[in-house]
Design a protein around this motif. Sequence first.
Motif, short mmCIF file in Angstrom:
data_model
loop_
_atom_site.label_atom_id
_atom_site.label_comp_id
_atom_site.label_asym_id
_atom_site.label_seq_id
_atom_site.Cartn_x
_atom_site.Cartn_y
_atom_site.Cartn_z
N ASP A 8 -8.79 -13.36 -12.87
CA ASP A 8 -10.24 -13.36 -13.06
C ASP A 8 -10.65 -13.43 -14.52
O ASP A 8 -11.65 -14.05 -14.87
CB ASP A 8 -10.85 -12.11 -12.41
CG ASP A 8 -10.57 -12.04 -10.92
OD1 ASP A 8 -11.01 -12.95 -10.20
OD2 ASP A 8 -9.90 -11.09 -10.48
N TYR A 9 -9.87 -12.77 -15.39
CA TYR A 9 -10.22 -12.72 -16.80
C TYR A 9 -8.96 -12.90 -17.66
O TYR A 9 -7.86 -12.57 -17.24
CB TYR A 9 -10.90 -11.39 -17.15
CG TYR A 9 -12.19 -11.16 -16.41
CD1 TYR A 9 -13.38 -11.76 -16.84
CD2 TYR A 9 -12.24 -10.35 -15.27
CE1 TYR A 9 -14.57 -11.56 -16.16
CE2 TYR A 9 -13.42 -10.15 -14.58
CZ TYR A 9 -14.59 -10.76 -15.04
OH TYR A 9 -15.77 -10.56 -14.35
N LYS B 12 -10.34 -6.39 -10.08
CA LYS B 12 -10.13 -7.69 -10.70
C LYS B 12 -8.71 -7.80 -11.26
O LYS B 12 -8.04 -6.80 -11.54
CB LYS B 12 -11.14 -7.93 -11.83
CG LYS B 12 -12.60 -7.93 -11.35
CD LYS B 12 -12.86 -9.08 -10.38
CE LYS B 12 -14.33 -9.14 -9.98
NZ LYS B 12 -14.60 -10.25 -9.03
N THR B 13 -8.26 -9.06 -11.43
CA THR B 13 -6.94 -9.33 -12.00
C THR B 13 -7.11 -9.91 -13.40
O THR B 13 -7.92 -10.82 -13.61
CB THR B 13 -6.16 -10.32 -11.12
OG1 THR B 13 -5.96 -9.73 -9.83
CG2 THR B 13 -4.80 -10.64 -11.73
N LEU C 38 0.22 -10.36 -15.57
CA LEU C 38 -0.95 -10.13 -14.73
C LEU C 38 -1.10 -8.64 -14.46
O LEU C 38 -0.14 -7.97 -14.06
CB LEU C 38 -0.83 -10.89 -13.41
CG LEU C 38 -0.71 -12.42 -13.51
CD1 LEU C 38 -0.66 -13.04 -12.13
CD2 LEU C 38 -1.86 -13.01 -14.33
N LEU C 39 -2.29 -8.14 -14.72
CA LEU C 39 -2.62 -6.73 -14.51
C LEU C 39 -3.69 -6.64 -13.44
O LEU C 39 -4.77 -7.22 -13.58
CB LEU C 39 -3.12 -6.11 -15.81
CG LEU C 39 -3.76 -4.73 -15.71
CD1 LEU C 39 -2.70 -3.67 -15.43
CD2 LEU C 39 -4.55 -4.39 -16.97
N LYS C 40 -3.40 -5.92 -12.37
CA LYS C 40 -4.38 -5.70 -11.31
C LYS C 40 -5.04 -4.34 -11.53
O LYS C 40 -4.37 -3.31 -11.60
CB LYS C 40 -3.68 -5.73 -9.94
CG LYS C 40 -4.61 -5.52 -8.76
CD LYS C 40 -5.46 -6.75 -8.47
CE LYS C 40 -6.22 -6.60 -7.16
NZ LYS C 40 -7.07 -7.77 -6.87
N ALA C 41 -6.36 -4.36 -11.67
CA ALA C 41 -7.10 -3.11 -11.87
C ALA C 41 -7.29 -2.43 -10.51
O ALA C 41 -8.38 -2.45 -9.92
CB ALA C 41 -8.44 -3.39 -12.54
N ASP C 42 -6.21 -1.82 -10.01
CA ASP C 42 -6.21 -1.30 -8.64
C ASP C 42 -5.95 0.21 -8.57
O ASP C 42 -5.60 0.73 -7.51
CB ASP C 42 -5.15 -2.03 -7.81
CG ASP C 42 -3.75 -1.93 -8.41
OD1 ASP C 42 -3.58 -1.26 -9.46
OD2 ASP C 42 -2.82 -2.52 -7.83
N PHE D 119 -8.22 0.86 -29.86
CA PHE D 119 -8.65 -0.34 -29.15
C PHE D 119 -8.89 0.01 -27.69
O PHE D 119 -8.13 0.77 -27.08
CB PHE D 119 -7.58 -1.43 -29.26
CG PHE D 119 -7.89 -2.65 -28.43
CD1 PHE D 119 -8.88 -3.53 -28.79
CD2 PHE D 119 -7.18 -2.89 -27.25
CE1 PHE D 119 -9.17 -4.64 -28.02
CE2 PHE D 119 -7.45 -4.00 -26.47
CZ PHE D 119 -8.46 -4.88 -26.85
N VAL D 120 -9.96 -0.53 -27.12
CA VAL D 120 -10.32 -0.27 -25.72
C VAL D 120 -10.34 -1.59 -24.96
O VAL D 120 -11.01 -2.55 -25.37
CB VAL D 120 -11.70 0.41 -25.61
CG1 VAL D 120 -12.09 0.58 -24.15
CG2 VAL D 120 -11.69 1.76 -26.32
N LEU D 121 -9.58 -1.66 -23.88
CA LEU D 121 -9.56 -2.82 -23.00
C LEU D 121 -10.32 -2.47 -21.73
O LEU D 121 -9.88 -1.62 -20.95
CB LEU D 121 -8.13 -3.23 -22.67
CG LEU D 121 -7.96 -4.39 -21.69
CD1 LEU D 121 -8.54 -5.68 -22.26
CD2 LEU D 121 -6.49 -4.59 -21.33
N MET D 122 -11.47 -3.10 -21.53
CA MET D 122 -12.31 -2.79 -20.38
C MET D 122 -11.92 -3.66 -19.19
O MET D 122 -11.73 -4.87 -19.33
CB MET D 122 -13.79 -3.01 -20.73
CG MET D 122 -14.77 -2.48 -19.68
SD MET D 122 -15.12 -3.66 -18.36
CE MET D 122 -16.18 -4.82 -19.20
N VAL D 123 -11.79 -3.04 -18.01
CA VAL D 123 -11.49 -3.78 -16.79
C VAL D 123 -12.48 -3.40 -15.70
O VAL D 123 -13.04 -2.30 -15.69
CB VAL D 123 -10.05 -3.52 -16.30
CG1 VAL D 123 -9.04 -4.05 -17.30
CG2 VAL D 123 -9.81 -2.04 -16.02
#
Length: 715
Positions: free
Chosen positions: A297-298, A376-377, A429-433, A368-372
């Motif tokens: 997705d991103y 989403k993947t 690939l990171l799944k925000a699950d 550093f902040v990574l927003m998810v």
Amino acid sequence: MATETSTQSYSEKWYWDDRYTNESDPFDWYQNYPSLSPLINLYVPHPTHRALVIGCGNSAFSEGMVDDGYGDVVNIDISSVVIDAMNKKYSDRPQLKYLKMDVRDMKAFQDASFDAVIDKGTLDSILCGSNSRQHSTQMLEEVWRVLKDKGVYILITYGAPNYRLRLFKESSCSWTTKLHVIDKSLTGQPLETPKWELTKPIPLDDEGSSVESAIGKSPDVHYIYVCIKVGTPWFDGVEGVTQCPILPGEIFTYQFVVDRPGTYMYHSHYGMQRESGLIGMIRVSPPSTEPEPFTYDYDRSLLLTDWYHKGMSEKATGLASIPFKWVGEPQSLMIQGRGRFNCTNNMMTPQRSEAEVCNTSHADCSRFVLMVIPGKTYRLRIGSLTSLSALSFQIEGHNLTVVEADGHYVEPFTVRNLFIYSGETYSVLLKADQNPSRNYWITTSIVSRPEKTPPATAVLKYHPNHPRKHPPTPASSNFRPEWNDTRHRLAQSVAIKARKGFAHAPPENSDKVIVLLNTQNKVNGYMRWSVNNVSYQHPTTPYLIALKHNLTNAFDWRFTPPERYDSKSYDIFAVPSNANATMSDGIYRLKFNSTVDVVLQNANTMSVNNSETHPWHLHGHDFWVLGYGEGKFNEMEDPKRYNLVDPIMKNTVAVQPYGWTALRFRADNPGVWSFHCHIESHFFMGMRIVFASGIDRVANLPSSIMGCGQTKRLV
């Protein structure tokens, strides 16, 4: 016999003059423009690109290109009859130009005049005549000459890959070749459901044998070879190898064509300047007609680095001093340019208080902040440009699925920790699950060296949580492996395979084998790193310019570094019995288009029970990683275990302590190319070699790369 005579006549001028005198109606050989336009638009994407159509005849193909928006289409043909007719027909269309010319001798055109050359049957016609091999080679070399760097030669032909690829190799040209096919039935009106997808390349190995398994035996197709000209080696950016250094106040523009999707990086290549921060990432997306073999997705990029408080000059001076002054371990690790350091009692001055120096609440000091977004993947493009450190990257509570390495798709596999070495890039690939009510730690820590530098931390923020909402667990709880756990690192390297459908099998055999022993040595009392007991000495005149302009005294032309070391008697597990080495600026000269195996062998340093990890990076080429091993490489037995089926292609590969790594590459990119350890201090201290091949194929060098050493008189 009559048919044979008629076919042979296709290469003769009289035949075409006679034919066009009697047949004036437009005729398109093989395919017309509407059927080929998707492919032309793909490889000649800009209307301003200048195209040359060879053997144009009275085809309406070029008219179709102009109707499609192309503004400069030059056409040549050996027949004066058809050229006169076409000039008269299109006298009111200045975008179309027609010239009588033999494609084997296009001296009326300067070098690098065209962005694209399009050939619908001209090469096939030449192959029908006498001395066909000689004449086809002349034609291909002229096409290559008039193309710009990274220009494309689009050949539509009936010739199958096992024949046409052999022909390409016989010429002195260097191409990167892709293969497409189109149904012969599309010569007329396009079918609603063509059997082959025109814009999707067919898997193509070096011999063409892979094509039959993809499209069957004797398919009813026209083959379309898209040959991309290789050739701007002076823009590789390596001072002393391909160009002179860029002086303070100067502006230098690097020009290159983006020819493959993937994740890449750039950095300074002068001295130890890279670690001062002139670095970055390049993200290349594929054409819309070539979907990637995974979805997300991103798309996000993360650059991992380490940081020293000492300046570049101070560290370089220490490394080149007697007594030797080691740079030590970095003070901080950083994720996307942000890291932390416990500066209490380290940076106090009478003018600066502890609160001013250690103000971690300041925005510049924040993690550093990574927003998810939950569910989403994310594709995380992770690159490492550390100056010393090998790293383990992990995200608390989340698995990472590896899908790309150094710009090549890999068979997906899942890891908790991604081991990454300086110079490498990966896509995961990171799944925000996970539980979206909390945030999670992102950490990176040092491996392969004693962990004296604290891990870097960042935050994976689930929307809509506050970015400063710390994860409820301590950062130290985010699992990371032991720094000396070599087997797990080696297991990840072995697990990386080329993705099915995107694999390019290596040649089954090589023409040359070079075994390189990495050692720590001394030269005249100075601490150095060496390869086969030779430590690299930097020339003042760049190799590429010296070789192209025959500056024979610019470096030691007579010396070729050793291709082997004494593997029978050398003990890789012991401190070298003779620590002395020599220095040289000699280079390895490779036969153009030859296949070369390089085996990298690690050994003990000058400290007892110590061997280091070395990430080796090759400029100008990708290579197949054939295998890894522990201990000493056995040249008789270990090659039997090489992966020749689906090895990954990379440009950077690690060699583990007391281990070996084998790689294979094709010397098909003319120029001079550095091959070196990507650890900044090791590179600076002589751990690199240089390959040269195909110098006679390199075009005239621009004056912008000159001005140092013996090149001053060339400017």
